[in-house]
Design a protein around this motif. Sequence first.
Motif, PDB file in Angstrom:
ATOM      1  N   VAL A  20       0.835  -1.207   0.000  1.00 24.88           N
ATOM      2  CA  VAL A  20       0.000   0.000   0.000  1.00 24.88           C
ATOM      3  C   VAL A  20       0.866   1.250   0.000  1.00 24.88           C
ATOM      4  O   VAL A  20       0.504   2.266  -0.594  1.00 24.88           O
ATOM      5  CB  VAL A  20      -0.960  -0.010   1.216  1.00 24.88           C
ATOM      6  CG1 VAL A  20      -1.713   1.304   1.340  1.00 24.88           C
ATOM      7  CG2 VAL A  20      -1.927  -1.175   1.110  1.00 24.88           C
ATOM      8  N   LYS A  28      -4.327   4.858  -0.252  1.00 22.61           N
ATOM      9  CA  LYS A  28      -3.968   4.754   1.168  1.00 22.61           C
ATOM     10  C   LYS A  28      -5.144   5.165   2.038  1.00 22.61           C
ATOM     11  O   LYS A  28      -5.433   4.525   3.054  1.00 22.61           O
ATOM     12  CB  LYS A  28      -2.756   5.637   1.466  1.00 22.61           C
ATOM     13  CG  LYS A  28      -1.493   5.170   0.798  1.00 22.61           C
ATOM     14  CD  LYS A  28      -0.378   6.151   1.031  1.00 22.61           C
ATOM     15  CE  LYS A  28       0.826   5.801   0.183  1.00 22.61           C
ATOM     16  NZ  LYS A  28       1.859   6.822   0.249  1.00 22.61           N
ATOM     17  N   ALA A  31      -7.736   2.433   1.986  1.00 23.99           N
ATOM     18  CA  ALA A  31      -7.280   1.298   2.795  1.00 23.99           C
ATOM     19  C   ALA A  31      -7.451   1.588   4.282  1.00 23.99           C
ATOM     20  O   ALA A  31      -7.938   0.731   5.035  1.00 23.99           O
ATOM     21  CB  ALA A  31      -5.819   0.979   2.480  1.00 23.99           C
ATOM     22  N   LEU A  63      -5.825  -1.168  -5.148  1.00 16.96           N
ATOM     23  CA  LEU A  63      -5.711  -2.016  -3.961  1.00 16.96           C
ATOM     24  C   LEU A  63      -5.973  -3.481  -4.292  1.00 16.96           C
ATOM     25  O   LEU A  63      -5.318  -4.370  -3.741  1.00 16.96           O
ATOM     26  CB  LEU A  63      -6.675  -1.533  -2.874  1.00 16.96           C
ATOM     27  CG  LEU A  63      -6.315  -0.191  -2.231  1.00 16.96           C
ATOM     28  CD1 LEU A  63      -7.496   0.365  -1.451  1.00 16.96           C
ATOM     29  CD2 LEU A  63      -5.094  -0.327  -1.339  1.00 16.96           C
TER      30      LEU A  63
END
Length: 88
Positions: A20, A28, A31, A63
């Motif tokens: 990541v 980010k 996530a 992702l």
Amino acid sequence: MSTSETAEAESAAEEGWDAVRDLPPSAKLVAKTLEYNDALTQSQLAEETLLPPRTVRYALNRLEDVDVVSSRFSFADARKRIYTLEIE
């Protein structure tokens, strides 16, 4: 859980966050949002992160490319997908 299993789980989590780390800021943010909220739809992610839906879609694709996010169909509405973070 044994000591070796715990170490393996921590190592896998570190590898996931390492993947990541190289992604765009929007990925980010998505996530981290999934880390705090177990499972969300794309529209819920857009609402939580205040990112445009198109940016959330791009972040989710990135992702998924690095295998840190999984998705499944929503039982409530089969047109929607529910996203979960695969990093512990």
